[in-house]
Design a protein around this motif. Structure first.
Motif, PDB file in Angstrom:
ATOM      1  N   UNK B 182      -5.373 -17.608  -3.233  1.00 16.45           N
ATOM      2  CA  UNK B 182      -4.545 -18.088  -2.123  1.00 16.45           C
ATOM      3  C   UNK B 182      -3.154 -18.523  -2.546  1.00 16.45           C
ATOM      4  N   UNK B 183      -2.674 -17.945  -3.660  1.00 14.93           N
ATOM      5  CA  UNK B 183      -1.317 -18.279  -4.099  1.00 14.93           C
ATOM      6  C   UNK B 183      -0.324 -17.554  -3.190  1.00 14.93           C
ATOM      7  N   UNK B 184       0.553 -18.326  -2.547  1.00 18.02           N
ATOM      8  CA  UNK B 184       1.545 -17.725  -1.664  1.00 18.02           C
ATOM      9  C   UNK B 184       2.749 -17.340  -2.513  1.00 18.02           C
ATOM     10  N   UNK B 185       3.008 -16.063  -2.590  1.00 14.18           N
ATOM     11  CA  UNK B 185       4.170 -15.627  -3.350  1.00 14.18           C
ATOM     12  C   UNK B 185       5.227 -15.181  -2.357  1.00 14.18           C
ATOM     13  N   UNK B 186       6.382 -15.845  -2.403  1.00 17.65           N
ATOM     14  CA  UNK B 186       7.478 -15.393  -1.534  1.00 17.65           C
ATOM     15  C   UNK B 186       8.160 -14.247  -2.276  1.00 17.65           C
ATOM     16  N   UNK B 187       7.405 -13.207  -2.500  1.00 17.64           N
ATOM     17  CA  UNK B 187       7.916 -12.135  -3.345  1.00 17.64           C
ATOM     18  C   UNK B 187       7.413 -10.798  -2.870  1.00 17.64           C
ATOM     19  N   UNK B 188       7.805  -9.778  -3.557  1.00 15.81           N
ATOM     20  CA  UNK B 188       7.395  -8.429  -3.206  1.00 15.81           C
ATOM     21  C   UNK B 188       6.242  -7.975  -4.086  1.00 15.81           C
ATOM     22  N   UNK B 189       5.537  -8.909  -4.724  1.00 13.11           N
ATOM     23  CA  UNK B 189       4.427  -8.531  -5.602  1.00 13.11           C
ATOM     24  C   UNK B 189       3.360  -7.763  -4.835  1.00 13.11           C
ATOM     25  N   UNK B 190       3.039  -6.589  -5.315  1.00 17.43           N
ATOM     26  CA  UNK B 190       1.922  -5.838  -4.740  1.00 17.43           C
ATOM     27  C   UNK B 190       1.270  -4.981  -5.808  1.00 17.43           C
ATOM     28  N   UNK B 191       0.035  -4.583  -5.523  1.00 17.74           N
ATOM     29  CA  UNK B 191      -0.703  -3.754  -6.482  1.00 17.74           C
ATOM     30  C   UNK B 191       0.050  -2.456  -6.746  1.00 17.74           C
ATOM     31  N   UNK B 192      -0.035  -1.975  -7.968  1.00 19.61           N
ATOM     32  CA  UNK B 192       0.572  -0.684  -8.326  1.00 19.61           C
ATOM     33  C   UNK B 192      -0.327   0.485  -7.942  1.00 19.61           C
ATOM     34  N   UNK B 193      -1.453   0.200  -7.272  1.00 21.43           N
ATOM     35  CA  UNK B 193      -2.462   1.225  -6.941  1.00 21.43           C
ATOM     36  C   UNK B 193      -1.805   2.506  -6.415  1.00 21.43           C
ATOM     37  N   UNK B 194      -1.969   3.580  -7.126  1.00 20.95           N
ATOM     38  CA  UNK B 194      -1.290   4.826  -6.774  1.00 20.95           C
ATOM     39  C   UNK B 194      -1.957   6.000  -7.495  1.00 20.95           C
ATOM     40  N   UNK B 195      -1.938   7.152  -6.854  1.00 21.10           N
ATOM     41  CA  UNK B 195      -2.462   8.360  -7.491  1.00 21.10           C
ATOM     42  C   UNK B 195      -1.445   8.899  -8.481  1.00 21.10           C
ATOM     43  N   UNK B 196      -1.912   9.256  -9.667  1.00 21.67           N
ATOM     44  CA  UNK B 196      -1.004   9.617 -10.756  1.00 21.67           C
ATOM     45  C   UNK B 196      -0.912  11.118 -11.020  1.00 21.67           C
ATOM     46  N   UNK B 197      -1.659  11.921 -10.265  1.00 19.55           N
ATOM     47  CA  UNK B 197      -1.668  13.347 -10.591  1.00 19.55           C
ATOM     48  C   UNK B 197      -0.278  13.972 -10.499  1.00 19.55           C
ATOM     49  N   UNK B 198       0.515  13.545  -9.521  1.00 24.30           N
ATOM     50  CA  UNK B 198       1.857  14.143  -9.365  1.00 24.30           C
ATOM     51  C   UNK B 198       2.693  13.924 -10.621  1.00 24.30           C
ATOM     52  N   UNK B 199       2.594  12.727 -11.198  1.00 26.27           N
ATOM     53  CA  UNK B 199       3.363  12.438 -12.422  1.00 26.27           C
ATOM     54  C   UNK B 199       2.864  13.305 -13.585  1.00 26.27           C
ATOM     55  N   UNK B 200       1.553  13.399 -13.683  1.00 29.73           N
ATOM     56  CA  UNK B 200       0.964  14.205 -14.763  1.00 29.73           C
ATOM     57  C   UNK B 200       1.375  15.667 -14.605  1.00 29.73           C
ATOM     58  N   UNK B 201       1.308  16.162 -13.382  1.00 30.61           N
ATOM     59  CA  UNK B 201       1.630  17.566 -13.130  1.00 30.61           C
ATOM     60  C   UNK B 201       3.095  17.859 -13.496  1.00 30.61           C
ATOM     61  N   UNK B 202       3.976  16.923 -13.171  1.00 32.22           N
ATOM     62  CA  UNK B 202       5.390  17.122 -13.490  1.00 32.22           C
ATOM     63  C   UNK B 202       5.584  17.244 -15.006  1.00 32.22           C
ATOM     64  N   UNK B 203       4.851  16.455 -15.763  1.00 31.93           N
ATOM     65  CA  UNK B 203       4.953  16.519 -17.228  1.00 31.93           C
ATOM     66  C   UNK B 203       4.408  17.860 -17.742  1.00 31.93           C
ATOM     67  N   UNK B 204       3.273  18.263 -17.181  1.00 36.69           N
ATOM     68  CA  UNK B 204       2.662  19.529 -17.615  1.00 36.69           C
ATOM     69  C   UNK B 204       3.568  20.703 -17.248  1.00 36.69           C
TER      70      UNK B 204
END
Lengths: 332, 332
Positions: B182-204
């Motif tokens: 219940x910590x109130x953060x007056x911030x933009x903190x959010x989970x980095x939860x994201x699919x990474x295949x696009x980044x991997x594909x770009x590298x490949x």
């Protein structure tokens, strides 16, 4: 649908089907999922792929434990699609404070049953959650099998097929119920939990013309037959006195007002086999331990499409419905 | 080991590794499992296969929910092995009384994230268990990916490689902790939860010489680097001030005495890239949203084999250990 999820929605029957179709199939809509087979057929028809989570209570019961069940359950779903179980994943969620030695017994049961199937665990996940977040241990197994007989499908059953069961039904459900309610049975009642690939392979090796197979887990034989009647747009007529049920299971059913056909199984499957091969299939099944009661229980007609009819030996008939209501939660 | 399972044994760190090796690997012993990759490579190297169960609490948090997490988590494990996510299974265990509309939101998040990955759910399982047997809902996803770049392995890292992270670390762990406490953060903190295949594909697609990749989930970047140092029998030296950490995450860490490197991530991965391609890889990663801080954080040496060394900008050094203790349960 209800505003909150009910136990009945996990029963393997009517309400469960509604939840799956209205929430999951609706969102995940695709051709493979809509075939509603025991396992998805992928990779140009080469592989079968299936998942199951196991929440059974108690963890240990006559005939098996959650570990054996978790391997049998997923391997059997693959076998039902004519696939040899090859690779499994094992994902466990354990409650803090769970006994390490019980965990080792469970994992050792899994190992033993993997060997029976000739399969290996290649990926895993282990979560431990605080007390009260899960009841003891839940196990997910997901498996990949190599399809050795193509074309098996619950959507292709016709009047050319006869309906077979491989053994007496209802043992798993009756065993779990007895264990949970503390019913002392001075009997040999135990779960039918067993890997079915050997039986399937014997049929395939003998070139039996297999149309469909399905293991009769949650919702029992009733659920399988009703699903098939809808998927293949047929009427299945079953001869009630042909369905093998042990005296012990009959006893539990009478005591509690259950129908054996709605009880869960974990090593019992229903087969739709071309008429010409049906008797031969029964003979092959009978060579397996526990399958001395393998028998033809019914036929396919057009009397009432999408319905299952139970014919008694007195000449009367009634519909065998998809099980509904709460049935037994945490049966598998 | 202890007689009962402890929360620490699910931490993604030291005790978790011990439980996995002494109970699961010991029983399931095989070559594929022992490679300890993010996903198993099967079917002649053509397919990747990985499982994860998700027990996160709360179910909804800044940046994602358990549904998005369940798809990202499994798809990312496949992507880390150079595989395109293709087929997923979805197995849910729901507590009786859980809100149907919340379930629909979760499933809709899954659907959206499946589309991001170009993957489909082909098999599922739905269990409903009585109140108190599970806390709200647990989801298992197991995935099959098509390997588009062979040979990626955490066992092959050498002094020819540099170590990269794709973005600032620790956001998921800090977000879940804040939400739960219940910590109130007056911030933009959010989970980095994201699919990474696009980044991997770009590298490949850019022909980057990728040695290894691993998403830094439970146990964070510390766990990944320590696993790699052991698997490849190397020393990884990291420049502490190069590790990108947002002000919000630094704030949470200071408040609570955490190390950002031990915090869980769900869209952050570590890469071992051949020196010649490392800078180019960073430039490619930087073209992705949230990855403006992609950077080279370290190198491989033989200073202390199987260990990770953190070098400060003041010229001092210390070992970065595999996280241990309870950390944060139900982070994913």
């Amino acid at each position: 649908m209800n505003k909150t999820i009910t136990l009945a929605q996990g029963n393997g029957g009517e309400e469960n089907n509604e939840l799956i179709s209205k929430v999951f199939y609706k969102a995940f809509k695709n051709d493979i999922l809509e075939k509603s087979e025991d396992a998805a057929i992928i990779h140009n028809g080469e592989l079968a792929f299936s998942t199951d989570s196991f929440t059974v209570s108690p963890l240990f019961f006559a005939g098996a434990d959650i570990g054996k069940l978790a391997v049998c359950g997923t391997c059997n779903d693959l076998a039902m699609m004519g696939a040899k179980p090859k690779y499994l994943t094992c994902s466990v969620i354990i409650e803090e404070g769970f006994s390490t030695s019980e965990l080792e017994i469970i994992v050792s049961s899994m190992k033993k049953e993997l060997e029976v199937n000739g399969a290996i665990v290649v990926s895993g996940d282990t979560k431990v959650v605080p007390r009260g977040s899960v009841d003891k241990i839940f196990i997910n197994t997901t498996g990949i099998g190599e399809v050795i007989k193509k074309g098996i499908s619950s959507n292709n059953i016709t009047q050319d097929d006869l309906i077979i069961v491989n053994r007496d039904i209802g043992c798993h459900g009756a065993t779990i119920f007895s264990a949970r309610e503390g019913i002392e049975m001075s009997s040999s009642l135990k779960s039918d939990c067993e890997s079915l690939f050997a039986q399937v392979k014997a049929l395939i090796d003998a070139n039996i013309n297999i149309t469909a197979m399905r293991d009769a887990t949650r919702g029992g034989v009733s659920a399988v037959l009703n699903e098939w009647s809808k998927q293949s747009n047929i009427c299945i007529e079953v001869q009630e006195d042909k369905i093998p049920v042990s005296d012990e299971v009959v006893g539990i059913c009478e005591m509690l007002g259950f129908e054996a056909t709605a009880l869960a199984n974990e090593g019992t499957f229903v087969l739709a086999i071309n008429k010409e091969d049906a008797q031969k299939a029964v003979e092959i099944l009978k060579t397996f331990q526990n399958c001395s009661n393998a028998t033809i229980i019914g036929k396919v007609t057009d009397r009432h499409l999408k319905r299952v009819i139970l014919n008694s030996s007195f000449g009367t008939s009634r519909f065998l419905e998809t099980p509904s209501g709460e049935l037994l939660p945490r049966i598998c």
